[in-house]
Design a protein around this motif. Structure first.
Motif, PDB file in Angstrom:
ATOM      1  N   ILE A  37      -7.371  -8.305  -4.478  1.00 26.29           N
ATOM      2  CA  ILE A  37      -7.415  -6.907  -4.053  1.00 26.29           C
ATOM      3  C   ILE A  37      -6.383  -6.110  -4.838  1.00 26.29           C
ATOM      4  O   ILE A  37      -5.230  -6.517  -4.974  1.00 26.29           O
ATOM      5  N   VAL A  38      -6.817  -4.972  -5.361  1.00 26.69           N
ATOM      6  CA  VAL A  38      -5.912  -4.073  -6.082  1.00 26.69           C
ATOM      7  C   VAL A  38      -6.094  -2.662  -5.531  1.00 26.69           C
ATOM      8  O   VAL A  38      -7.214  -2.143  -5.498  1.00 26.69           O
ATOM      9  N   LEU A  39      -5.021  -2.060  -5.092  1.00 23.54           N
ATOM     10  CA  LEU A  39      -5.043  -0.653  -4.706  1.00 23.54           C
ATOM     11  C   LEU A  39      -4.778   0.163  -5.965  1.00 23.54           C
ATOM     12  O   LEU A  39      -3.868  -0.159  -6.738  1.00 23.54           O
ATOM     13  N   VAL A  40      -5.574   1.213  -6.183  1.00 24.43           N
ATOM     14  CA  VAL A  40      -5.476   1.992  -7.418  1.00 24.43           C
ATOM     15  C   VAL A  40      -5.417   3.467  -7.029  1.00 24.43           C
ATOM     16  O   VAL A  40      -6.410   4.032  -6.564  1.00 24.43           O
ATOM     17  N   THR A  41      -4.281   4.090  -7.223  1.00 22.68           N
ATOM     18  CA  THR A  41      -4.053   5.396  -6.620  1.00 22.68           C
ATOM     19  C   THR A  41      -3.276   6.340  -7.530  1.00 22.68           C
ATOM     20  O   THR A  41      -2.570   5.917  -8.437  1.00 22.68           O
ATOM     21  N   GLY A  42      -3.413   7.612  -7.259  1.00 22.65           N
ATOM     22  CA  GLY A  42      -2.553   8.604  -7.896  1.00 22.65           C
ATOM     23  C   GLY A  42      -1.215   8.718  -7.191  1.00 22.65           C
ATOM     24  O   GLY A  42      -0.287   9.341  -7.705  1.00 22.65           O
ATOM     25  N   ARG A  43      -1.104   8.118  -6.019  1.00 26.96           N
ATOM     26  CA  ARG A  43       0.139   8.210  -5.256  1.00 26.96           C
ATOM     27  C   ARG A  43       1.316   7.613  -6.010  1.00 26.96           C
ATOM     28  O   ARG A  43       1.181   6.637  -6.728  1.00 26.96           O
ATOM     29  N   PRO A  44       2.508   8.165  -5.798  1.00 22.13           N
ATOM     30  CA  PRO A  44       3.729   7.531  -6.304  1.00 22.13           C
ATOM     31  C   PRO A  44       4.105   6.342  -5.431  1.00 22.13           C
ATOM     32  O   PRO A  44       3.633   6.225  -4.288  1.00 22.13           O
ATOM     33  N   ILE A  45       4.966   5.499  -5.931  1.00 19.18           N
ATOM     34  CA  ILE A  45       5.369   4.309  -5.174  1.00 19.18           C
ATOM     35  C   ILE A  45       5.944   4.682  -3.817  1.00 19.18           C
ATOM     36  O   ILE A  45       5.702   3.982  -2.826  1.00 19.18           O
ATOM     37  N   ARG A  46       6.679   5.775  -3.722  1.00 13.96           N
ATOM     38  CA  ARG A  46       7.323   6.114  -2.452  1.00 13.96           C
ATOM     39  C   ARG A  46       6.317   6.435  -1.356  1.00 13.96           C
ATOM     40  O   ARG A  46       6.697   6.510  -0.176  1.00 13.96           O
ATOM     41  N   TRP A  47       5.050   6.627  -1.696  1.00 15.44           N
ATOM     42  CA  TRP A  47       4.014   6.903  -0.689  1.00 15.44           C
ATOM     43  C   TRP A  47       3.171   5.679  -0.338  1.00 15.44           C
ATOM     44  O   TRP A  47       2.191   5.795   0.384  1.00 15.44           O
ATOM     45  N   ILE A  48       3.526   4.508  -0.835  1.00 10.36           N
ATOM     46  CA  ILE A  48       2.670   3.345  -0.657  1.00 10.36           C
ATOM     47  C   ILE A  48       2.983   2.549   0.609  1.00 10.36           C
ATOM     48  O   ILE A  48       2.088   1.976   1.234  1.00 10.36           O
ATOM     49  N   SER A  49       4.225   2.492   1.031  1.00  7.35           N
ATOM     50  CA  SER A  49       4.596   1.616   2.147  1.00  7.35           C
ATOM     51  C   SER A  49       3.808   1.870   3.429  1.00  7.35           C
ATOM     52  O   SER A  49       3.469   0.904   4.136  1.00  7.35           O
ATOM     53  N   PRO A  50       3.455   3.128   3.793  1.00 10.29           N
ATOM     54  CA  PRO A  50       2.654   3.301   5.008  1.00 10.29           C
ATOM     55  C   PRO A  50       1.288   2.609   4.939  1.00 10.29           C
ATOM     56  O   PRO A  50       0.756   2.168   5.969  1.00 10.29           O
ATOM     57  N   VAL A  51       0.732   2.501   3.740  1.00  9.60           N
ATOM     58  CA  VAL A  51      -0.544   1.799   3.583  1.00  9.60           C
ATOM     59  C   VAL A  51      -0.347   0.304   3.790  1.00  9.60           C
ATOM     60  O   VAL A  51      -1.112  -0.353   4.498  1.00  9.60           O
ATOM     61  N   TYR A  52       0.695  -0.255   3.177  1.00 11.15           N
ATOM     62  CA  TYR A  52       0.984  -1.671   3.364  1.00 11.15           C
ATOM     63  C   TYR A  52       1.229  -1.987   4.837  1.00 11.15           C
ATOM     64  O   TYR A  52       0.777  -3.016   5.354  1.00 11.15           O
ATOM     65  N   ASP A  53       1.964  -1.119   5.503  1.00 15.15           N
ATOM     66  CA  ASP A  53       2.295  -1.359   6.910  1.00 15.15           C
ATOM     67  C   ASP A  53       1.038  -1.467   7.770  1.00 15.15           C
ATOM     68  O   ASP A  53       0.986  -2.271   8.711  1.00 15.15           O
ATOM     69  N   GLN A  54       0.034  -0.659   7.449  1.00 16.37           N
ATOM     70  CA  GLN A  54      -1.209  -0.694   8.220  1.00 16.37           C
ATOM     71  C   GLN A  54      -2.135  -1.817   7.780  1.00 16.37           C
ATOM     72  O   GLN A  54      -2.727  -2.508   8.620  1.00 16.37           O
ATOM     73  N   LEU A  55      -2.265  -1.988   6.469  1.00 16.68           N
ATOM     74  CA  LEU A  55      -3.267  -2.898   5.938  1.00 16.68           C
ATOM     75  C   LEU A  55      -2.930  -4.360   6.199  1.00 16.68           C
ATOM     76  O   LEU A  55      -3.823  -5.180   6.430  1.00 16.68           O
ATOM     77  N   GLY A  56      -1.643  -4.685   6.158  1.00 17.60           N
ATOM     78  CA  GLY A  56      -1.265  -6.072   6.366  1.00 17.60           C
ATOM     79  C   GLY A  56      -1.578  -6.967   5.188  1.00 17.60           C
ATOM     80  O   GLY A  56      -1.515  -8.187   5.288  1.00 17.60           O
TER      81      GLY A  56
END
Length: 266
Positions: A37-56
């Motif tokens: 699995i690869v997440l591919v986003t325009g988001r900066p790194i500082r916006w990624i942790s909320p996704v990790y927290d939910q996705l597990g």
């Protein structure tokens, strides 16, 4: 399909910035089954942790439209392709001469830090953020940047992106990922597709074994590169036209999860 790549906002993430339980369940099953699995986003790194927290799922993440590939397990950028300072200076010079009222910001270190001109509007969630702050244009140009962000007041997003792209032709890549009128500029040849192709090669995954999901112009290169590029039902018209397939439902209604359930017989 051995690799699932997905954009976040407008694709996997809902408008309230949450992931549905169905989406979380599908991605955890994919990980358990050994699907990369690869997440591919325009988001900066500082916006990624909320996704990790939910996705597990601590997935490798291609951030800032391909300029940085981030490994959350080690909190490191494993590949970086920034705009160098000479290119930044030339881009700013060209745009200053062609676009009235243009203002700039930069994402640095994969988006761990943002610096913006005082007149550059930032979102309310960024105000007083410890990694975000105003700076003079001279200071903005002193270090390489993952992305150069461009605004010039209210602008039609596609037309403004095309204008910036023409101005920076041969120098850098210009795209957009929202209807806000902000243009995102990366180094020449740096897109979500080039970063994803690099990750696939590193993990010995063939292009035909990659399925990718997206919704906005910054996803176009990735969707046309992937063996199966899938547009969201809510996607930008250009993305709908270019994709190999389209989800039956939007990001608000588990479009990616429902599609993957069919592909993997969940």
């Amino acid at each position: 399909m051995k690799l699932v790549a997905t954009d976040l906002d407008g694709t996997l993430v809902r408008k309230d910035r949450t992931l549905s339980p169905r989406t979380i369940s599908v991605f955890r099953r994919l990980e358990h089954a050994g699907v990369f699995i690869v997440l591919v986003t325009g988001r900066p790194i500082r916006w990624i942790s909320p996704v990790y927290d939910q996705l597990g799922v601590r997935a490798l993440t291609i951030c800032v439209n391909g300029a940085a590939t981030y490994d959350p397990s080690t909190d490191t950028i494993v590949h970086s392709a920034p705009l160098e300072t000479d290119v930044l200076s030339e881009a700013v010079s060209r745009l200053r001469s062609e676009v009235p009222g243009v203002v700039f910001a930069v994402e640095r270190d994969g988006g761990r830090q943002m610096r913006h001109e005082p007149d550059f509007p930032v979102g309310p969630w960024e105000v007083d953020h410890h990694s975000v702050g105003p700076a003079s244009l001279a200071e903005i140009l002193t270090r390489p940047a993952a992305k150069l962000l461009i605004r010039a007041g209210a602008q039609p997003p596609d037309e403004f992106t095309a204008r910036v792209a023409a101005c920076l032709s041969g120098l850098a890549e210009a795209t957009n990922s929202s209807s806000s009128g902000m243009v995102e500029v990366s180094a020449a040849g740096v897109t979500k597709a080039t970063a994803l192709a690099r990750v696939a090669r590193t993990h010995a995954v063939a292009q035909d074994d990659v399925i990718a999901f997206g919704d906005m112009p910054n996803d176009l290169a990735m969707l046309t590169w992937a063996g199966r590029g899938v547009a969201m039902a809510n996607a930008h018209p250009a993305v709908l036209a270019a994709a190999k397939d389209i989800t039956d439902s939007t990001n608000e209604d588990d479009g990616v999860a429902a599609y993957l359930e069919r592909v993997y017989n969940y």
